[in-house]
Design an enzyme around this catalytic site. Structure first.
Site, mmCIF file in Angstrom:
data_model
loop_
_atom_site.group_PDB
_atom_site.id
_atom_site.type_symbol
_atom_site.label_atom_id
_atom_site.label_comp_id
_atom_site.label_asym_id
_atom_site.label_seq_id
_atom_site.Cartn_x
_atom_site.Cartn_y
_atom_site.Cartn_z
ATOM 1 C CG LEU A 224 0.198 14.684 1.667
ATOM 2 C CD1 LEU A 224 -0.090 15.640 0.522
ATOM 3 C CD2 LEU A 224 -0.257 15.283 2.983
ATOM 4 C CG HIS A 225 -2.731 8.289 4.487
ATOM 5 N ND1 HIS A 225 -1.896 8.935 5.365
ATOM 6 C CD2 HIS A 225 -3.671 7.655 5.238
ATOM 7 C CE1 HIS A 225 -2.300 8.688 6.592
ATOM 8 N NE2 HIS A 225 -3.375 7.919 6.553
ATOM 9 N NE ARG A 226 -4.820 11.376 8.924
ATOM 10 C CZ ARG A 226 -5.172 10.276 9.562
ATOM 11 N NH1 ARG A 226 -6.341 9.705 9.270
ATOM 12 N NH2 ARG A 226 -4.387 9.735 10.471
ATOM 13 N NE ARG B 224 -8.310 6.236 -0.386
ATOM 14 C CZ ARG B 224 -8.347 7.469 0.081
ATOM 15 N NH1 ARG B 224 -7.238 8.024 0.522
ATOM 16 N NH2 ARG B 224 -9.477 8.145 0.105
#
Length: 830
Positions: free
Chosen positions: A213-215, A248
């Site tokens: 997951l990164h969005r 992030r």
């Protein structure tokens, strides 16, 4: 740059790029091994600068070290885009190329495409045409911008090509090659290796789930991320969740204190280790687009936590399903998975591991046909049809009369022919066909008089003008009506030729004058200036009036050369080349035209036509290039049948008016340069010899220049003599004495010598003051070190570059250190 070799610049910047660029590099290397005349340069923008996100991929995917690393990582998206553009512009100027190839949809893709186009370098986009139609995604903006300025489109699916065609892209620019990311997957599948986490957790095939997951929609809000993870853990049937965490996302997890017993958050894995886990997983939960492609090929169920996707083929044909971003949608999907009701899927067309080879094969095929010029031609495919044609003729050739008005309009990339008073012809390069359009002529003259006495000219995409050769009367074709629009004075624009727009005004160059006006309606107004009134006060030079001259407009400069002028009662060909600066309103003579050109132009068939850089002379086809200072001559007896020739902006499409076997048989044909010249190489000669700058300098100026030079030499000798007499300059040894330096300078030297290599920030305490800003402190430190290095160099005669030189920190590349460098000793004694 070797003109016989096709030069390619490859762009990679972020993790998804490396998987897409690797097979292209391997295909290029294979082509080079077989003797192909192709060279490439790999540029890493540094968008992902963490070794786990980029560095390991080079080793695992056998990607050679980049030829240049722009090191543009960090900062906001705007800051990163700006850094990439500034640094890539410097790279492209230093290393010219024929084509810039960008892949994917990251910031580097868009930024480098923009820079390339602004430097007039053509762009090819691998993975073009995919769309999510979600403008909240930065990647979607990158895709839209990149494809809007791309010349050469390589697509992964037929639907991507259809999307490009829907937006007006010429189908001839689109190549359906397949997916280079799948090339990398299939090439490296036998090399997948087990990560350490496998044995540490005792993982077994199909008994764990992989998640990425990164969005922003999923991870930016800690509470939303916590709810998603909790829902996944609760419905995973006790299977461990392996979560390679994007840097992030890792910060958000750490700040929010999110952890679950079944959740194993690990650092990003290498390509081979990560896909080892994916291939053996029960399922993959992701919000990445690229991973959905890989799971489709490996047949692994994939749950995508997004509301849309730019890769619909992974859903319609593959194993992927869109779940959405709401936690409530996760449980039903996982229940179907564990019930064995998940779809099997199949591999999409041309995802067979050969995409990169298709790309290189295409590039090699086109490079043999002069790829650089062909790409310029393909750029015109972006233009659609403009106008309202009543008839379409899908042919490159039509029949015309022996008198026809013709021109090329760069505004809409079309050739125009006016042959009768009821309709005109237009050939659109993008559409590759003739359009016949009806129009009305409002004139007191009959059509035969107009064709005999007028020339056609175009200044913008909407209008074509017919200009009378003798006195400059102007007719405008607007909304399919040809009507007179000028208020011209008789003979003001005799032998009128150049009409163009610049800086909001219309400019006219004719045989006897230069005129500028706000628009064509007010045409010749009090702003008119005759050539013989336009005097350059510095040198009192200007071109004489002439007939049949040639011209070009480049930026703010108007160039005019050749033609015929009157000398008493004689008419002679002129050999001078002039430029008129539209900003400064001044003339300057650049040189003298080659006498060979004078002989060619004396025989031209287009003396009374609109000046052009292409014309025929006897059995020669002649092209004059001001940029290259060249005359290109092609010889063929058939050229004497050409009565008119017009070139498109890229010099690759030509409107050729020819006479046939009898005087009643005339045709207008659209031909490429290769067709026109039968592929022959032209003979080259210089176009003009430059005028020496000293010719324009008056005698008084020579005296002032001489005086200034002598004064400068005197001051230089005086300075050298004074410096030579100083005692410290005479001492040339490698020992520095304390009495030659101030206390702060000496303390700085002792500190650097002691450590040999020290961070620059460690020197701040030597000259820091209370409430001193960081920028001021930084400037003081830089100027202090620079002065100290210069002083040491003068004292010791050691090369200044070897003294206290700066370098990057061995561990943190963003930091700088200062090194002792040269073999210099310090002496505390007086």
């Amino acid at each position: 740059m070797d003109k016989h070799v096709f030069h390619l610049t490859l762009i990679a910047g972020a993790r998804p790029n490396f998987m897409k660029i690797a097979p292209i590099i391997h295909a290029l290397q294979a082509a080079q091994a077989e003797g192909a005349a192709i060279a490439y340069r790999l540029v890493h923008t540094g968008q992902h600068y963490d070794d786990k996100m980029s560095g390991s991929f080079f080793a695992q995917l056998n990607i050679p070290a980049p030829d240049a690393n722009l090191e543009a990582g960090g900062g906001s998206q705007a800051e990163q885009t700006a850094q990439i553009m500034v640094r890539f512009e410097q790279e492209l100027l230093a290393n010219p190329t024929d084509l810039v190839l960008v892949v994917g949809d990251v910031t580097s893709t868009m930024a480098c495409a923009i820079v390339a186009q602004k430097l007039h370098v053509k762009v090819a986009h691998v993975e073009a045409g995919i769309r999510s139609n979600d403008w909240r995604m930065p990647e979607e903006i990158n895709r839209l911008v990149t494809d809007a300025i791309t010349n050469y489109f390589f697509t992964t699916t037929r639907s991507a090509g259809a999307e490009l065609e829907r937006t007006g892209v010429n189908p001839e620019q689109i190549y359906f090659v397949g997916n280079t990311m799948i090339d990398t997957l299939l090439q490296n599948r036998p090399r997948f290796c087990k990560p350490e986490i496998w044995d540490q957790l005792g993982l077994k095939e199909k008994e764990y789930i992989v998640m990425t997951l990164h969005r922003p929609a999923n991870v930016d809000e800690a509470q939303k991320l916590k709810e998603l993870l909790a829902e996944i853990i609760d419905n995973a049937n006790g299977l461990p969740l392996i979560f390679p965490v994007h840097p992030r996302t890792a910060k958000i997890l750490e700040n929010a204190g999110i952890s679950y017993s079944g959740l194993h958050a690990i650092e990003p894995l290498g390509y081979l280790e990560f896909n080892y886990l994916v291939e053996r997983a029960k399922a993959v939960i992701t919000d990445s687009g690229g991973i959905t492609e890989e799971t489709t090929v490996m047949g692994v169920p994939c749950l995508t936590l997004r509301d849309n996707t730019e890769r619909p083929e992974t859903i319609t044909e593959g194993t992927n399903e869109l779940i959405g971003t709401q936690p409530a949608a996760i449980a039903p999907a996982l229940q179907r998975l564990f019930a064995g009701a998940w779809k099997k899927g199949r591999i999409p067309e041309r995802w067979d591991g050969q995409a990169a080879q298709r790309i290189i094969t295409t590039l090699m095929k086109l490079s043999k046909q002069s790829l650089h010029n062909l790409l310029l031609l393909l750029a015109f495919g972006l233009m659609g049809t403009i106008g309202f044609a009543q008839e379409q003729h899908a042919t490159h050739r039509i029949r015309v009369s022996n008198q026809v008005l013709s021109c090329y309009n760069p505004g809409n990339r079309s050739f125009y022919l006016f042959d009768d008073s009821t309709a005109y012809w237009r050939y659109s390069i993008g559409q590759k066909r003739w359009f016949k359009q009806a129009f009305v002529v409002e004139s007191e003259l009959n059509w035969a008089q107009i064709k005999r006495d007028y020339i056609a000219h175009a200044t913008d995409a909407q209008h074509v003008y017919l200009i009378e050769r003798g006195c400059g009367i102007v007719y405008q074709l607007c909304k399919d009506t040809l009507r007179r629009i000028d208020n011209s004075y008789a003979h003001k624009n005799q032998y009128g030729a150049a009409v163009f727009t610049y800086n909001g005004k219309v400019h006219f160059f004719g045989g006897y004058g230069y005129f500028r006006t706000k628009n064509l309606i007010t045409y010749f107004d009090p702003l008119a200036l005759e050539w013989y009134e336009r005097i350059n006060r510095n040198f009192d030079v200007r071109p004489g009036s002439r007939q049949g001259a040639q011209y070009q407009i480049k930026g703010s400069n108007f160039y005019i050369w050749g033609g015929y002028g009157r000398r008493g009662y004689q008419t002679e060909a002129l050999l001078d080349l002039w430029t008129f600066d539209l900003k400064k309103q001044t003339w300057k003579q650049l040189g003298d035209i080659n006498p060979f050109y004078k002989r060619l132009f004396a025989q031209t068939n287009t003396l009374n036509r609109l000046p052009t850089t292409w014309f025929t002379s006897a059995e020669d086809l002649v092209h004059t290039s001001l940029e290259k200072n060249k005359i290109f001559t092609y010889h063929n007896p058939n050229f004497q049948n050409i009565i008119e020739i017009y070139a498109s902006t890229n010099q690759q499409q030509f409107l050729v008016l020819k006479r046939g076997s009898n005087e009643s048989n005339f045709t207008a044909a659209i031909q490429s340069l290769e067709q026109l010249t039968n592929g022959q190489e032209p003979k080259e000669q210089y176009l003009y010899k430059k005028v020496s700058a000293f010719i324009e300098v008056p005698t008084k100026t020579y005296l002032w220049i001489s005086l200034i030079i002598n004064l400068a030499l005197f001051l230089l000798l005086f300075y050298i003599r004074r410096v030579h007499k100083t005692n410290w300059f005479k001492r040339r040894n490698a020992i520095l004495h304390k009495h030659d330096f101030s206390e702060i300078e000496w303390n700085c030297l002792l500190l650097i010598e002691k450590n040999q290599s020290i961070e620059l920030s460690a020197l701040n305490d030597l000259f820091d003051e209370e409430e001193l800003s960081y920028e001021t402190l930084k400037k003081r430190r830089e100027s202090f070190i620079k002065a100290l290095r210069t002083k040491i160099a003068l004292l010791t005669a050691v090369d200044v570059d070897q003294i206290l030189y700066e370098s990057k920190h061995p561990k943190d590349k963003r930091m700088k250190v200062i090194n002792w460098g040269a073999q210099i000793e310090l002496n505390d004694t007086k």
